[in-house]
Design a protein around this motif. Structure first.
Motif, PDB file in Angstrom:
ATOM      1  N   ASP A 292       0.860  -1.189   0.000  1.00  0.00           N
ATOM      2  CA  ASP A 292       0.000   0.000   0.000  1.00  0.00           C
ATOM      3  C   ASP A 292       0.893   1.236   0.000  1.00  0.00           C
TER       4      ASP A 292
ATOM      5  N   VAL B 283       0.935   5.457   0.272  1.00  0.00           N
ATOM      6  CA  VAL B 283       0.300   6.754   0.494  1.00  0.00           C
ATOM      7  C   VAL B 283       0.730   7.679  -0.638  1.00  0.00           C
TER       8      VAL B 283
ATOM      9  N   VAL C 161      -3.197   4.792  -1.434  1.00  0.00           N
ATOM     10  CA  VAL C 161      -3.951   5.335  -0.302  1.00  0.00           C
ATOM     11  C   VAL C 161      -4.149   6.811  -0.577  1.00  0.00           C
TER      12      VAL C 161
ATOM     13  N   ARG D  72      -4.290  11.067   4.933  1.00  0.00           N
ATOM     14  CA  ARG D  72      -3.456   9.893   4.711  1.00  0.00           C
ATOM     15  C   ARG D  72      -2.005  10.080   5.139  1.00  0.00           C
TER      16      ARG D  72
END
Length: 380
Positions: A255, A257, A284, A289
């Protein structure tokens, strides 16, 4: 070769078993030829491969790579016709199909049973899982029919134990390096000479909480920031020197950001999606975030590096006496503090893993390195 008679004992280099002899007697010429070819291939695989890859071997055997690996492992354990799938006769009995309702309850409850299991035996966890599933089924039956009579059957103890073992393996794998990666960026209290906060970019391993790579830069160019952090990570992933291991067998998800350069990040993720063997790589993008994963896995600060997620919207004016950091100096501090952090995250248990990082992770890190358009003049 295909039409020539083949002596089974000569082929196997040992007397065949009764089952092998019966099977060979009823195999068609085509299936015999396939068995001969596969046996020859497996002897090469476990002998002098001469550069033969698993992908090439699988194609030669007429199977997918995963099936070839199974075949090769079976041959190593017990060389014979069974290893190459050459037995004829009645098909192997299929496991009875588990009712979808039962399977859903097993999968839902096994996570809790294993998490609560602690040091309990698999047998104790099996009994607990069966209790929970039985309760689920009774409640479902009562809700649907108004009766608590017999519903779908719970599978055999062997099947239930297998469900628990798979979950135990999944949990153990998730605690190894490289199974799941979080990439985050967040403003810090370190200011540039112009007064702008330097953003920390970090590649974090979720399972061990280790930081694989860091850099500093601007949220306006997170592709570059992550590229620099990935260069640091390549050192940790290098096939020379001591391994950080134990590593997971494969990387399941990453994942990232996304910085303010959302279009560039989207293009990067889209490009990666076209790579053969690409894993789950998610952006993300929620408003709050920045620093969300750093704070979750590291905390509000990393040594002398204080995170300031609120400064992503507006940073306060630089006060008199506040120190200013050239980019290289800020990066040197983050590297030092990341190393100090990692030294507190030693894997103390006797984990069973691999000596080297998963291929999927190495490929993604290399792609990140190659995507950053870095001007060396901006590093000082």
């Amino acid at each position: 070769m295909a039409d020539a008679p083949v002596d089974l004992e000569t082929l196997l280099m040992r007397p065949p078993t009764e089952e092998e002899a019966r099977s060979w007697a009823v195999l068609s010429p085509a299936l015999r030829t396939r068995a001969v070819d596969r046996i020859t291939l497996l002897r090469r695989w476990w002998g002098e491969r001469d550069g033969l890859t698993a992908k090439e071997a699988a194609a030669m055997a007429g199977v997918i790579p995963n099936r070839f690996y199974q075949m090769a492992a079976a041959w190593k354990r017990a060389p014979g016709l069974a290893a190459v799938g050459a037995f004829a006769g009645t098909p192997a009995p299929r496991s009875p199909r588990i009712h979808p309702m039962v399977n859903a309850s097993l999968q839902a409850n096994v996570v809790k049973v294993v998490a609560d299991g602690g040091g309990k035996s698999v047998e104790a966890m099996r009994r607990r899982l069966e209790e929970l599933v039985a309760a689920d089924l009774r409640a479902r039956q009562l809700a649907e029919t108004g009766s608590s009579g017999a519903g779908p059957a719970i599978p055999s103890p062997t099947v239930v134990r297998a469900v628990i073992t798979r979950e135990l393996n999944r949990v153990g794998e998730a605690q190894l390096l490289g199974e799941s990666i979080a990439m985050d960026c967040c403003p810090t209290a370190m200011r540039s000479p112009a007064g702008e906060p330097w953003a920390l970019f970090a590649i974090i391993d979720r399972g061990t909480l280790r930081i694989l790579g860091t850099s500093v830069g601007s949220l306006d160019d997170s592709v570059e920031g992550y590229s620099l952090a990935a260069r640091r990570a390549l050192v940790a992933l290098a096939p020379v020197g001591p391994s950080l291991g134990p590593w997971a067998r494969r990387t399941r998800r990453v994942d990232m950001v996304v910085g303010r350069d959302e279009a560039a990040c989207d293009a990067l993720i889209a490009r990666y999606g076209n790579v053969e063997g690409a894993i789950e790589f998610k952006a993300v993008t929620r408003p709050r975030r920045f620093g969300s994963m750093l704070r979750r896995y590291v905390g509000e600060r990393m040594g002398r590096v204080d995170l300031r997620p609120g400064w992503a919207t507006a940073a306060p004016p630089m006060a008199d006496g506040d120190p200013a950091f050239a980019r290289w100096d800020a990066w040197e501090r983050t590297d030092f503090e990341a190393q100090a952090w990692n030294e507190t995250k030693v894997i103390e248990r006797a984990a069973k893993g691999h000596e080297r990082p998963p291929d999927e992770l190495v490929a993604l890190i290399r792609l990140l390195v190659g995507d950053g358009q870095i001007d060396p003049g901006t590093l000082r």
